[in-house]
Design a protein around this motif. Structure first.
Motif, PDB file in Angstrom:
ATOM      1  N   SER A 269      35.859  37.874  35.497  1.00  0.00           N
ATOM      2  CA  SER A 269      34.981  37.293  36.523  1.00  0.00           C
ATOM      3  C   SER A 269      34.257  36.067  35.977  1.00  0.00           C
ATOM      4  CB  SER A 269      33.971  38.340  36.998  1.00  0.00           C
ATOM      5  OG  SER A 269      34.627  39.428  37.622  1.00  0.00           O
ATOM      6  N   GLN A 270      33.795  36.166  34.718  1.00  0.00           N
ATOM      7  CA  GLN A 270      33.124  35.020  34.099  1.00  0.00           C
ATOM      8  C   GLN A 270      34.071  33.834  33.963  1.00  0.00           C
ATOM      9  OE1 GLN A 270      30.418  34.680  30.217  1.00  0.00           O
ATOM     10  NE2 GLN A 270      32.576  34.666  29.710  1.00  0.00           N
ATOM     11  N   GLU A 271      35.364  34.128  33.762  1.00  0.00           N
ATOM     12  CA  GLU A 271      36.359  33.067  33.597  1.00  0.00           C
ATOM     13  C   GLU A 271      36.899  32.576  34.941  1.00  0.00           C
ATOM     14  OE1 GLU A 271      37.096  31.650  30.696  1.00  0.00           O
ATOM     15  OE2 GLU A 271      35.576  32.940  29.775  1.00  0.00           O
ATOM     16  N   ASN A 272      36.165  32.891  36.012  1.00  0.00           N
ATOM     17  CA  ASN A 272      36.458  32.387  37.362  1.00  0.00           C
ATOM     18  C   ASN A 272      37.716  32.980  37.992  1.00  0.00           C
ATOM     19  OD1 ASN A 272      34.163  30.630  37.380  1.00  0.00           O
ATOM     20  ND2 ASN A 272      35.318  29.195  36.093  1.00  0.00           N
ATOM     21  N   PHE A 273      38.117  34.151  37.539  1.00  0.00           N
ATOM     22  CA  PHE A 273      39.159  34.892  38.248  1.00  0.00           C
ATOM     23  C   PHE A 273      38.490  35.744  39.324  1.00  0.00           C
ATOM     24  CE2 PHE A 273      41.204  34.244  34.105  1.00  0.00           C
ATOM     25  CZ  PHE A 273      42.474  33.833  34.484  1.00  0.00           C
ATOM     26  N   SER A 274      39.202  35.956  40.414  1.00  0.00           N
ATOM     27  CA  SER A 274      38.759  36.926  41.409  1.00  0.00           C
ATOM     28  C   SER A 274      39.205  38.297  40.921  1.00  0.00           C
ATOM     29  CB  SER A 274      39.385  36.618  42.775  1.00  0.00           C
ATOM     30  OG  SER A 274      39.047  37.623  43.705  1.00  0.00           O
ATOM     31  N   SER A 275      38.245  39.121  40.474  1.00  0.00           N
ATOM     32  CA  SER A 275      38.583  40.364  39.788  1.00  0.00           C
ATOM     33  C   SER A 275      37.764  41.526  40.329  1.00  0.00           C
ATOM     34  CB  SER A 275      38.334  40.203  38.283  1.00  0.00           C
ATOM     35  OG  SER A 275      38.643  41.380  37.581  1.00  0.00           O
ATOM     36  N   LYS A 276      38.398  42.693  40.385  1.00  0.00           N
ATOM     37  CA  LYS A 276      37.737  43.910  40.853  1.00  0.00           C
ATOM     38  C   LYS A 276      38.218  45.064  39.983  1.00  0.00           C
ATOM     39  CE  LYS A 276      37.046  46.698  45.075  1.00  0.00           C
ATOM     40  NZ  LYS A 276      35.569  46.612  45.054  1.00  0.00           N
ATOM     41  N   VAL A 277      37.311  46.005  39.665  1.00  0.00           N
ATOM     42  CA  VAL A 277      37.654  47.100  38.762  1.00  0.00           C
ATOM     43  C   VAL A 277      37.704  48.428  39.514  1.00  0.00           C
ATOM     44  CG1 VAL A 277      35.260  47.574  38.064  1.00  0.00           C
ATOM     45  CG2 VAL A 277      37.153  48.155  36.516  1.00  0.00           C
ATOM     46  N   PHE A 278      38.656  49.282  39.108  1.00  0.00           N
ATOM     47  CA  PHE A 278      38.789  50.636  39.643  1.00  0.00           C
ATOM     48  C   PHE A 278      38.900  51.613  38.480  1.00  0.00           C
ATOM     49  CE2 PHE A 278      40.365  48.024  43.080  1.00  0.00           C
ATOM     50  CZ  PHE A 278      39.922  48.664  44.230  1.00  0.00           C
ATOM     51  N   PHE A 279      38.230  52.749  38.598  1.00  0.00           N
ATOM     52  CA  PHE A 279      38.418  53.831  37.639  1.00  0.00           C
ATOM     53  C   PHE A 279      39.529  54.745  38.150  1.00  0.00           C
ATOM     54  CE2 PHE A 279      33.789  53.695  35.914  1.00  0.00           C
ATOM     55  CZ  PHE A 279      34.083  52.497  35.285  1.00  0.00           C
ATOM     56  N   GLY A 280      40.295  55.296  37.203  1.00  0.00           N
ATOM     57  CA  GLY A 280      41.469  56.088  37.559  1.00  0.00           C
ATOM     58  C   GLY A 280      41.175  57.273  38.452  1.00  0.00           C
ATOM     59  N   GLU A 281      39.978  57.862  38.317  1.00  0.00           N
ATOM     60  CA  GLU A 281      39.643  59.019  39.153  1.00  0.00           C
ATOM     61  C   GLU A 281      39.660  58.682  40.640  1.00  0.00           C
ATOM     62  OE1 GLU A 281      36.626  59.696  35.653  1.00  0.00           O
ATOM     63  OE2 GLU A 281      37.556  57.979  36.634  1.00  0.00           O
ATOM     64  N   ASP A 282      39.456  57.404  40.964  1.00  0.00           N
ATOM     65  CA  ASP A 282      39.433  57.000  42.370  1.00  0.00           C
ATOM     66  C   ASP A 282      40.832  56.830  42.958  1.00  0.00           C
ATOM     67  OD1 ASP A 282      36.643  56.897  42.387  1.00  0.00           O
ATOM     68  OD2 ASP A 282      36.627  54.829  41.659  1.00  0.00           O
TER      69      ASP A 282
END
Length: 509
Positions: free
Chosen positions: A150-163
């Motif tokens: 995100s800091q490097e200007n990518f559009s990024s989203k995180v998911f944990f495996g349990e979800d």
């Protein structure tokens, strides 16, 4: 809805790719390079393991907490905190705001870890606690990777495996529930793909899932690779992975034709079909677990094994449905086997001997690699890696249906060489092995072939396993294998460079 999107790559970065802060910059370069090749909006799914060494610290923490070693528990938590803070300080040094945000997330996750460790101290180790504690490594790493991108200007989203990944309740070796996992992927991931108008990255923790009642589970050895292939399979089932591929970034460029510890100058195997890759994995290649292949084999999703430090290299291993006919795809060696010889004048089949033997092995958890019965059925050869076989067989000899004085059991060190080939070349390989053994003056304890025509295994004295394996490899490595005819070699055993040593069987009982 953007129907022009391409959802065609899943990348997995393991612990060997996450050993120092500079590795995050390498990940950035790999992702940037891939996006530059795509003119249309593209989604890259990035699956990550824990930072190198963190999972081992978490396992230590679990056992220390159960024994009440509070000061050592505190020290290990501090060590985990220091590892991640070192990454944070290096990655976000130009932004105090991001640094503080990252350290805040770190403290929140470590607080949850401390809470469950207190429960371990109170109630002891149970399988659920072990899996839950091990999951913190992936969660910490995925959080850092997402913040960095995100800091490097990518559009990024995180998911944990349990979800996303629903499994059964086999802790430490959970199996995915494909129906419920597919529903989760369709619900949580597919909308992000369908409504994406720019390049984006979805960061997902490898290795972890959850059972139907919400308890965290882990996927066992090769768990992060397995996560990548599970997600690929689910997207394929949802018709969102057309022409897709999986890239598993490793510290080596792919699968080698043999273990360098035994095989001189093994070469990179550039192409494997799914059956060959599974066979190599089952026989001991640690670079990939067979379950990672099985789940996507029928969907024919290709897997690339590539070197993380050389991302643009043309040398890598591709696992796909394509078939390349070669005499030898790989040589796997078990140099620490034992050959067990059972002899009796009574025919084994008339005494229900085989049924009794298998029942005994199952009850005592004996691992049998190969089993061969003589034509007369009064001699049985067993290859095993079980070092406790001697003591366990004493019980079998004493309590079996065949009277103890009529059953002789011998043992000697052995090595098992398994050649991965195909049906076209299997007979040729067997003939070649026979000539090599004759030329070297070494007697094989057994030569076996599987019913699929994929493998040929030869059991030889342990002292000779390296020489025989290299002779087989060399006979196909120098130029055109069809011109490597052992009939043209010097057949004088006195001039052989391979030691002519045969081990006598050693009576152990």
């Amino acid at each position: 809805m953007n129907t022009q999107n391409k959802y065609n790559v899943i990348m997995k970065f393991g612990g060997s790719c996450l050993s120092q802060p500079e590795d995050f910059s390498q990940i950035k370069q790999i992702l940037t390079s891939y996006f530059k090749k795509e003119s249309k909006p593209t989604t890259i799914i990035v699956v990550v393991s824990a930072l190198k060494g963190v999972t081992d610290l978490l396992i230590e923490l679990t056992h220390l907490a159960s024994t009440g070693c509070d000061h050592q528990v505190i020290a290990r938590i501090k060590k985990i905190e220091e590892i991640h803070e070192q990454f944070i300080d290096n990655l976000f040094e130009e932004s105090l705001k991001v640094t503080n945000s990252a350290k805040g997330e770190l403290q929140g996750i470590l607080h949850d870890l401390s809470t469950v460790l207190e429960e371990v101290a109170e109630f002891g180790i149970v399988p659920y606690f072990i899996d839950y504690i091990m999951s913190f490594g992936e969660k910490l790493c995925a959080t850092l990777v997402n913040l960095f991108l995100s800091q490097e200007n990518f559009s990024s989203k995180v998911f944990f495996g349990e979800d996303l990944i629903i499994t059964n309740s086999e802790y430490n070796k959970a199996v995915p529930d494909l129906e419920h996992t597919r529903a989760r992927i369709i619900q949580k991931i597919v909308p992000l793909l369908d409504n994406n108008w720019n390049h984006q990255i979805l960061v997902i923790t490898g290795f972890i899932g959850r059972n139907e009642i919400g308890y965290t589970t882990t996927l066992g050895r090769g768990g992060s690779d397995f996560t990548a292939t599970i997600i690929a399979r689910m997207l394929h089932d949802a018709q969102k992975f057309e022409n897709g591929r999986i890239i598993l970034w490793k510290d080596v460029p792919g699968v080698l034709s043999g273990n360098p510890e035994y095989i001189q100058a093994p070469h990179l195997i550039s192409r494997l079909n799914y059956t060959e890759a599974k066979e190599i994995a089952v026989l001991g290649a640690k670079i990939l677990h067979p379950k990672c292949i099985s789940i996507i084999e029928n969907q024919q999703i290709p897997i690339e094994l590539r070197a993380f430090r050389q991302p643009e290299s043309s040398e890598f291993t591709l696992i796909s449905s394509s078939k390349v006919s070669l005499p030898i795809k790989g040589i796997e060696i078990d140099a620490n086997a034992y050959l067990i010889i059972l002899e009796s004048p009574f025919l084994f089949h008339e005494m229900a001997f085989m049924q009794e033997l298998f029942s005994f092995c199952n009850h005592n958890k004996l691992q049998l690699s190969l089993l061969q019965q003589s034509y007369s059925q009064n001699r049985l050869l067993i290859s095993t890696i079980d070092i406790d076989m001697k003591e366990k067989l004493k019980k079998f000899q004493k309590n079996g249906h065949i009277p103890e004085e009529w059953l002789q059991i011998y043992a000697q060190p052995a090595g098992i060489i398994t050649i991965i080939t195909d049906q076209k070349h299997q007979a040729e390989i067997i003939a070649k092995i026979g000539k090599i053994l004759q030329h070297s003056g070494i007697s094989a304890h057994g030569i076996l072939q599987d019913y699929q025509g994929i493998t040929v295994s030869v059991v030889v004295p342990r002292i000779n396993v390296t020489e025989i394996a290299n002779a087989i490899n060399l006979s196909y490595s120098l130029g055109n294998h069809q011109n490597q005819n052992l009939n043209n070699q010097d057949q004088k055993s006195n001039n052989s460079t391979i030691p002519q040593q045969n081990e006598k069987k050693e009576e152990i009982i």
